[in-house]
Design a protein around this motif. Structure first.
Motif, PDB file in Angstrom:
ATOM      1  N   ARG A 136       8.180  -6.929  -5.802  1.00 24.77           N
ATOM      2  CA  ARG A 136       8.152  -7.902  -4.699  1.00 24.77           C
ATOM      3  C   ARG A 136       9.566  -8.179  -4.209  1.00 24.77           C
ATOM      4  NH1 ARG A 136       3.039  -9.457  -4.421  1.00 24.77           N
ATOM      5  NH2 ARG A 136       3.570 -10.801  -2.681  1.00 24.77           N
ATOM      6  N   ARG A 139       0.106 -12.366   1.920  1.00 22.72           N
ATOM      7  CA  ARG A 139      -0.413 -13.283   0.903  1.00 22.72           C
ATOM      8  C   ARG A 139       0.600 -14.397   0.640  1.00 22.72           C
ATOM      9  NH1 ARG A 139      -3.413  -9.587   1.555  1.00 22.72           N
ATOM     10  NH2 ARG A 139      -5.067  -8.796   0.219  1.00 22.72           N
ATOM     11  N   ASP A 140       1.894 -14.060   0.814  1.00 21.63           N
ATOM     12  CA  ASP A 140       2.961 -14.994   0.445  1.00 21.63           C
ATOM     13  C   ASP A 140       3.958 -15.165   1.579  1.00 21.63           C
ATOM     14  OD1 ASP A 140       3.989 -12.428   0.438  1.00 21.63           O
ATOM     15  OD2 ASP A 140       5.267 -12.747  -1.317  1.00 21.63           O
ATOM     16  N   ARG A 164       0.843  -1.208   0.000  1.00 24.92           N
ATOM     17  CA  ARG A 164       0.000   0.000   0.000  1.00 24.92           C
ATOM     18  C   ARG A 164       0.871   1.248   0.000  1.00 24.92           C
ATOM     19  NH1 ARG A 164      -5.535  -0.735   1.921  1.00 24.92           N
ATOM     20  NH2 ARG A 164      -5.967  -2.952   2.020  1.00 24.92           N
TER      21      ARG A 164
HETATM   22  O1   DC Z   1      -3.500  -7.165   3.017  1.00 25.47           O
HETATM   23  P1   DC Z   1      -3.764  -5.878   2.285  1.00 25.47           P
HETATM   24  O2   DC Z   1      -5.194  -5.698   1.873  1.00 25.47           O
HETATM   25  O3   DC Z   1      -3.257  -4.682   3.051  1.00 25.47           O
HETATM   26  O4   DC Z   1      -2.894  -5.958   0.946  1.00 25.47           O
HETATM   27  C1   DC Z   1      -3.028  -5.020  -0.099  1.00 25.47           C
HETATM   28  C2   DC Z   1      -2.576  -5.618  -1.427  1.00 25.47           C
HETATM   29  O5   DC Z   1      -1.167  -5.880  -1.365  1.00 25.47           O
HETATM   30  C3   DC Z   1      -3.221  -6.956  -1.774  1.00 25.47           C
HETATM   31  O6   DC Z   1      -4.346  -6.793  -2.619  1.00 25.47           O
HETATM   32  C4   DC Z   1      -2.153  -7.720  -2.483  1.00 25.47           C
HETATM   33  C5   DC Z   1      -0.864  -7.102  -2.021  1.00 25.47           C
HETATM   34  N1   DC Z   1      -0.100  -7.962  -1.108  1.00 25.47           N
HETATM   35  C6   DC Z   1       0.716  -8.902  -1.666  1.00 25.47           C
HETATM   36  O7   DC Z   1       0.740  -9.043  -2.878  1.00 25.47           O
HETATM   37  N2   DC Z   1       1.521  -9.667  -0.870  1.00 25.47           N
HETATM   38  C7   DC Z   1       1.485  -9.532   0.458  1.00 25.47           C
HETATM   39  N3   DC Z   1       2.290 -10.297   1.213  1.00 25.47           N
HETATM   40  C8   DC Z   1       0.620  -8.595   1.062  1.00 25.47           C
HETATM   41  C9   DC Z   1      -0.178  -7.820   0.236  1.00 25.47           C
END
Ligand code: DC
Length: 226
Positions: A113, A134-135, A42
């Protein structure tokens, strides 16, 4: 203590699954550090927009991600950490739907990333880390002893988000929210770099219909910390 011997609990899953709240509760209960990896994506999106870097300018986005001047400041229990970007408090600004959507767009770029990888691993400090994303279990901390994948139906996640926004005094349309959630899931799950999916050794917990306390109990039990 080497960084790799510091315990990590990874909590991955789609937006609205409750992982942010659960991560905070687990970290507080154990007295461990917390990584909100979504905040870094973000912040990259926000900093890019402020610097006039377009979302299709890969090199520009990598530069922004690599040079983020960010700090997370602790707040009283129950409140999210204060997020400071270049000396300015952006805690509320990075939580908007627009910023989340933009974050999901910059997060599809592998080099972005990669630029954020070491910064995330640096959060692994004694006595332990609870990492939300997410990962976390698949890419960032593949050796984590406890991996949780938290899900909930898209309808329930839209309902939770709707209540949150309503409580914050914002008027929102639940159908539009559901659409956005589905679109973001689609993008996060189908990108080639670190797609949203449970690690092979993750324990999947479906929070649909469960209270936050019930989810917390399950996560603590799964981590052997109950
Ligand atoms: O968890 P969040 O809604 O704050 O994450 C925002 C965006 O960031 C989510 O749509 C995908 C990305 N994201 C990601 O790709 N890998 C992560 N480890 C955390 C978030």
């Amino acid at each position: 203590m080497s960084q790799c011997s510091v315990p990590v609990i990874t909590i991955d899953g789609p937006g609205g699954s409750g992982k942010g709240t659960i991560t905070q509760m687990v970290a507080r209960k154990l007295g461990w550090h917390l990584l909100d990896s979504g905040a870094l994506y973000r912040l990259t999106a926000l900093a890019a927009a402020r610097q006039g870097v377009q979302f299709d300018d890969e090199a520009g986005l990598v530069r922004v991600a690599a040079s983020l001047d960010v700090s997370f400041e602790p707040t009283p229990p129950g409140e999210p950490a204060k997020v400071i970007l270049g000396g300015e408090d952006v805690t509320d600004e990075i939580r908007t739907e627009r910023c989340g959507d933009n974050a999901s767009k910059v997060a599809v770029i592998p080099a972005v990333r990669e630029a954020l990888l070491q910064r995330q691993r640096d959060f692994r400090q004694p006595p332990g880390l609870v990492a939300d994303g997410r990962d976390m279990g698949t890419v960032v901390f593949p050796d984590a002893p406890t991996k949780i994948f938290l899900t909930a139906s898209a309808e329930e996640r839209a309902q939770r988000r709707y209540s949150q926004l309503k409580d914050a005094g914002l008027s929102v349309n639940i159908d539009a929210l559901l659409e956005e959630i589905r679109a973001r899931d689609e993008r996060d799950m189908n990108r080639s770099a670190a797609p949203l999916k449970p690690a092979e050794d993750a324990q999947v917990i479906d929070s649909t219909g469960l209270s936050i306390e019930e989810v917390l109990d399950r996560v603590m039990a799964a981590s052997g910390q109950a």
